[in-house]
Write an enzyme that holds these catalytic residues in place. Structure first.
Site, PDB file in Angstrom:
ATOM      1  CB  THR A 127      -0.869   0.059   1.277  1.00 37.84           C
ATOM      2  OG1 THR A 127       0.015   0.241   2.402  1.00 37.84           O
ATOM      3  CG2 THR A 127      -1.713  -1.187   1.453  1.00 37.84           C
ATOM      4  CB  THR A 155      -2.073  -0.679  18.759  1.00 37.42           C
ATOM      5  OG1 THR A 155      -1.965   0.602  19.362  1.00 37.42           O
ATOM      6  CG2 THR A 155      -3.552  -0.915  18.445  1.00 37.42           C
ATOM      7  CG  ASP A 156      -0.377   1.769  23.414  1.00 42.09           C
ATOM      8  OD1 ASP A 156      -0.803   2.143  22.298  1.00 42.09           O
ATOM      9  OD2 ASP A 156       0.474   2.421  24.064  1.00 42.09           O
ATOM     10  CD  GLU A 157      -3.596   4.511  18.933  1.00 43.24           C
ATOM     11  OE1 GLU A 157      -4.694   4.655  18.383  1.00 43.24           O
ATOM     12  OE2 GLU A 157      -2.578   5.116  18.592  1.00 43.24           O
ATOM     13  CE1 TYR A 159      -4.157   0.969  13.808  1.00 43.04           C
ATOM     14  CE2 TYR A 159      -4.036   2.302  15.805  1.00 43.04           C
ATOM     15  CZ  TYR A 159      -3.545   1.277  15.018  1.00 43.04           C
ATOM     16  OH  TYR A 159      -2.459   0.554  15.425  1.00 43.04           O
ATOM     17  CE  LYS A 188      -3.565  -3.784  15.023  1.00 50.57           C
ATOM     18  NZ  LYS A 188      -2.911  -4.723  14.076  1.00 50.57           N
ATOM     19  CB  VAL A 198       2.128  20.907  18.258  1.00 50.53           C
ATOM     20  CG1 VAL A 198       1.788  20.279  19.606  1.00 50.53           C
ATOM     21  CG2 VAL A 198       3.620  20.789  17.974  1.00 50.53           C
ATOM     22  NE  ARG A 244      -0.567   9.156  21.368  1.00 48.14           N
ATOM     23  CZ  ARG A 244      -1.609   9.758  21.951  1.00 48.14           C
ATOM     24  NH1 ARG A 244      -1.571  10.059  23.243  1.00 48.14           N
ATOM     25  NH2 ARG A 244      -2.686  10.063  21.263  1.00 48.14           N
TER      26      ARG A 244
HETATM   27  O1  DAU Z   1       0.233   3.682  20.554  1.00 48.28           O
HETATM   28  C1  DAU Z   1       0.503   2.919  19.436  1.00 48.28           C
HETATM   29  C2  DAU Z   1       0.036   3.643  18.194  1.00 48.28           C
HETATM   30  O2  DAU Z   1       0.921   4.726  17.979  1.00 48.28           O
HETATM   31  C3  DAU Z   1      -0.038   2.748  16.973  1.00 48.28           C
HETATM   32  O3  DAU Z   1      -0.997   1.753  17.167  1.00 48.28           O
HETATM   33  C4  DAU Z   1      -0.406   3.571  15.737  1.00 48.28           C
HETATM   34  O4  DAU Z   1      -0.405   2.759  14.593  1.00 48.28           O
HETATM   35  C5  DAU Z   1       0.598   4.698  15.584  1.00 48.28           C
HETATM   36  O5  DAU Z   1       0.247   5.501  14.484  1.00 48.28           O
HETATM   37  C6  DAU Z   1       0.652   5.546  16.849  1.00 48.28           C
HETATM   38  O6  DAU Z   1      -0.570   6.280  17.036  1.00 48.28           O
HETATM   39  P1  DAU Z   1      -0.571   7.825  17.429  1.00 48.28           P
HETATM   40  O7  DAU Z   1      -1.851   8.404  16.993  1.00 48.28           O
HETATM   41  O8  DAU Z   1      -0.180   8.016  18.860  1.00 48.28           O
HETATM   42  O9  DAU Z   1       0.663   8.345  16.507  1.00 48.28           O
HETATM   43  P2  DAU Z   1       0.908   9.689  15.679  1.00 48.28           P
HETATM   44  O10 DAU Z   1       2.337   9.700  15.271  1.00 48.28           O
HETATM   45  O11 DAU Z   1      -0.113   9.885  14.627  1.00 48.28           O
HETATM   46  O12 DAU Z   1       0.710  10.817  16.779  1.00 48.28           O
HETATM   47  C7  DAU Z   1       1.495  10.852  17.958  1.00 48.28           C
HETATM   48  C8  DAU Z   1       0.996  12.007  18.793  1.00 48.28           C
HETATM   49  O13 DAU Z   1       1.352  13.242  18.148  1.00 48.28           O
HETATM   50  C9  DAU Z   1      -0.512  12.061  18.943  1.00 48.28           C
HETATM   51  O14 DAU Z   1      -0.828  12.533  20.244  1.00 48.28           O
HETATM   52  C10 DAU Z   1      -0.969  13.058  17.877  1.00 48.28           C
HETATM   53  C11 DAU Z   1       0.207  14.026  17.801  1.00 48.28           C
HETATM   54  N1  DAU Z   1       0.497  14.619  16.472  1.00 48.28           N
HETATM   55  C12 DAU Z   1       0.589  13.782  15.387  1.00 48.28           C
HETATM   56  C13 DAU Z   1       0.909  14.300  14.133  1.00 48.28           C
HETATM   57  C14 DAU Z   1       0.993  13.392  12.920  1.00 48.28           C
HETATM   58  C15 DAU Z   1       0.742  15.988  16.359  1.00 48.28           C
HETATM   59  O15 DAU Z   1       0.675  16.723  17.363  1.00 48.28           O
HETATM   60  N2  DAU Z   1       1.062  16.484  15.118  1.00 48.28           N
HETATM   61  C16 DAU Z   1       1.138  15.697  13.990  1.00 48.28           C
HETATM   62  O16 DAU Z   1       1.416  16.237  12.884  1.00 48.28           O
END
Ligand code: DAU
Length: 349
Positions: A33, A131-133, A156, A160, A212, A220
């Site tokens: 993908t 995932t922990d989510e 999502y 899962k 942000v 996280r």
């Molecule tokens: O906890 C495990 C999970 O972690 C996995 O199951 C998911 O597949 C993986 O994508 C990840 O999920 P998150 O939603 O926590 O990851 P993400 O990198 O999208 O976002 C991390 C944190 O940062 C979240 O609180 C949202 C924030 N964020 C994300 C992006 C992309 C921002 O503030 N700015 C951004 O541009």
């Protein structure tokens, strides 16, 4: 050993580990993908122990044929749609791959397992990587344990959670020898540039606003992807059938802390010509709908029962990761070409 989703971020780290550090032969089944790229496997692609099949896990006959021809001792199932923001924009692919795909794989694996001789049956394992989510969100205190009730909140994580339930049902109903792992946020080389850490690095380098979400205070728990790969193999080899293992890095950080850390590493290793600081690009944007507040993993079960611990500290892991992206800008361009331009996803509305 059959690995699904082996061209993705975590899957490719796992395959690089299996080929370099173990004697296993790996069959990588990946649909390729937008997030799956064979470039991620270049370091091991010429190994005699590595095979690739471009197949969608939802294809029953094709998956059956793969089991028939390779006769795997185990399957490590990582193929999934994984980006929360994309699931907010559209959930169809998440339901299809994560739920229907896992169900298909369970059916194919069950038929294959039932046809094995007793000795082979004893060895066979179906490891489902999750995932922990699925546990929902935490407040200021507490940790996710393997016994935490499921409470998924995004399309999502709900998909899962469904797949985890299916895997457990195939264990209880058909005795399929399954294992489940639930991990925290992974980071490291080869992560598709839609997730927080690569987005921040690339936006910073392009002189663009660094987005942000909300207040930036969401937490996280960061796990270096190579530590995760080691943990998955450990669970496969030594985990008790039917059990679940949480995998986390003991690295709880507020998003803003992660973003500022990346900015200051970049200030050191790639200072801007006019001495501007990268953190001046930080921009607070509309929050993610249903944004989970805090995740934190209690990884004591895998530590105590299987002797696994993360080796990477966040400090060392994030420096390595930033350095990797700086040295692999070509990879970033190749994998995002024609499919993603770092635009905001999942803002809702
Ligand atoms: O906890 C495990 C999970 O972690 C996995 O199951 C998911 O597949 C993986 O994508 C990840 O999920 P998150 O939603 O926590 O990851 P993400 O990198 O999208 O976002 C991390 C944190 O940062 C979240 O609180 C949202 C924030 N964020 C994300 C992006 C992309 C921002 O503030 N700015 C951004 O541009």
């Amino acid at each position: 050993m059959l690995v699904t989703g082996g061209a993705g971020f975590i899957g490719s780290a796992l395959i690089r580990y299996l080929i370099k550090e173990t004697n296993n032969t790996v069959i990588n089944v990946d649909k390729l993908t937008y997030a799956g790229h064979l470039e991620n496997l270049e370091p091991i692609e010429n190994s005699d122990h590595y095979h690739f099949e471009q197949v969608d896990i939802c294809e029953y006959e094709a998956m059956k044929e793969i089991f028939r021809s390779y006769k795997p001792d185990a399957i490590m199932h990582l193929a999934a749609e994984s980006h929360v923001d994309r699931s907010i924009d559209g959930s169809v692919e998440f339901i299809r791959t994560n739920i229907v795909g896992t169900h298909n794989l369970l059916e194919v694996a069950k038929e294959y397992y039932l046809g094995l001789a007793d000795q082979k049956k004893k060895q066979f394992r179906f490891l489902h990587v999750s995932t922990d989510e699925v546990y929902g969100e935490l407040g200021e205190v507490g940790f996710f344990k393997e016994t935490t009730p499921y409470d998924p909140r995004s399309p999502y994580s709900a998909s899962k959670a469904s797949s985890d339930h299916l895997v457990r049902a195939w264990y209880h109903t058909y005795d399929l020898p399954v294992l489940i792992t639930n991990c925290s946020n992974n980071y490291g080389p080869y992560q598709f540039p839609e997730k927080l850490i690569p987005v921040v690095i690339l936006k910073a380098l392009q002189g663009k606003d660094i987005p942000v979400y909300g207040s930036g205070e969401n937490v996280r728990d960061w796990l270096y992807v190579d530590d995760h790969a080691r943990a998955l193999y450990k669970v496969l080899e030594e985990g008790a059938v039917g059990e679940t293992y949480n995998i986390g890095g003991h690295n709880e950080k507020q998003n803003i802390e992660v973003v500022e850390t990346i900015c200051s590493i970049l200030d050191n290793v790639q200072p801007q010509d006019d001495d501007k600081l990268y953190k001046e690009q930080i921009t607070f944007v509309t929050d993610r709908p249903g944004h989970d507040w805090r995740y934190a993993i209690d990884a004591s079960k895998i530590e105590e029962k299987l002797g696994w611990k993360p080796e990477e500290t966040f400090d060392s892991g994030i420096k390595k990761t930033v350095q990797w992206y700086l040295s692999n800008i070509d990879w970033c361009q190749a994998v995002t070409e024609n499919n993603y331009g770092l635009e905001r996803l999942g803002a809702g509305g």
